[in-house]
Design an enzyme around this catalytic site. Structure first.
Site, PDB file in Angstrom:
ATOM      1  CE1 TYR A 165      -3.716   2.731   1.051  1.00  0.00           C
ATOM      2  CE2 TYR A 165      -1.489   3.329   2.702  1.00  0.00           C
ATOM      3  CZ  TYR A 165      -2.860   3.746   1.494  1.00  0.00           C
ATOM      4  OH  TYR A 165      -3.822   5.231   2.572  1.00  0.00           O
ATOM      5  N   GLY A 166       2.106   1.833   1.121  1.00  0.00           N
ATOM      6  CA  GLY A 166       2.584   1.859   1.024  1.00  0.00           C
ATOM      7  C   GLY A 166       3.446   2.562   0.001  1.00  0.00           C
ATOM      8  CB  ALA A 167       5.100   0.503  -2.333  1.00  0.00           C
ATOM      9  CB  ALA A 168       0.256   1.612  -4.420  1.00  0.00           C
ATOM     10  CE  LYS A 169      -3.415   5.971  -1.279  1.00  0.00           C
ATOM     11  NZ  LYS A 169      -4.557   6.252  -1.999  1.00  0.00           N
TER      12      LYS A 169
END
Length: 239
Positions: A143-147
């Site tokens: 999730y953090g990588a996508a954001k």
């Protein structure tokens, strides 16, 4: 003429609060969501237009764009969220791949595809706002990588749209209560830990993210573009 505003993921949480803020200003607002019942409920509650659209599906996005008018003043990419855990049946690598691809689709590609579909409608003086996350800065996993990728793409988008007089920014929110983000994974202990990280010792509110979006779409923010605006009560700071 009222401003035209499109808000993806506008049926709950931050998206709904943002739609309410623009609607209160007299804007012509369209909200989208994946489920008919939630779209209809949000549209009725706010007195805005509702369109069922899964922002990960290109055909549905193209149909949405075709339904909009010739010009669009504000696009808020609020679709996204924390996908449920992937079943561990089968190959562990397949599960990891599915988790990452789902996060990528929901938290990056929703914004990329929707913006691409409507970019020619964006009027001079318009703005694109994408909802990011503090998870991009620490411990966010897939999730953090996508954001984090969302913020990187935004810088590219800003450079492309800038000569047309259109701004593009990301609002990176910290922990915001009264949303569906955590689902049943939010515990009292987790809530207390997230609040303890802030300087003002409270959770954020959807209305505060909405007010930030409203400002970024205002005349006073015309020289703010290509930025990630952190709204997290001090849980993550920059200098």
């Amino acid at each position: 003429m009222p401003r035209t505003v499109l808000i993806t993921g506008g049926t709950s949480g931050i998206g709904l609060a943002t739609a309410a803020r623009f609607a209160a200003d007299g804007a012509d607002v369209t909200v989208t969501g994946r489920r008919q019942e939630t779209v209809e409920r949000a549209a009725k509650e706010l007195g805005v237009r509702g369109v069922v659209c899964d922002a990960t599906e290109t055909g549905q996005i193209e149909a949405l764009a075709a339904r909009l008018g010739e010009t669009l003043d504000v696009l808020v990419n609020a679709a996204g969220g924390l996908p449920p855990a992937v079943s561990d049946d089968g190959s562990p690598l397949d599960a990891v791949r599915a988790q990452w691809e789902t996060n990528w689709a929901q938290n990056l590609m929703t914004a990329v595809l929707t913006t691409t579909a409507v970019r020619d409608k964006l009027a001079p003086g318009g703005t694109v706002i994408s909802i990011g996350s503090i998870g991009a800065e620490r411990g966010g996993g897939a999730y953090g990588a996508a954001k984090a990728a969302l913020a990187a793409w935004n810088a590219f988008l800003s450079a492309e749209l800038g000569p047309r007089g259109v701004t593009a920014n990301v609002i990176s929110s910290g922990y915001v209560e009264n949303t569906n983000f955590f689902g049943d994974r939010m515990t009292r202990e987790r809530h207390d830990a997230l609040v303890a990280e802030t300087h003002n010792k409270r959770a954020g509110r959807p209305e505060e993210i909405a007010e930030t979006a409203f400002f970024l779409a205002s005349p006073g923010a015309r020289h703010i573009t290509g930025q990630t605006i952190h709204v997290n009560g001090g849980a993550f700071t920059t200098r």
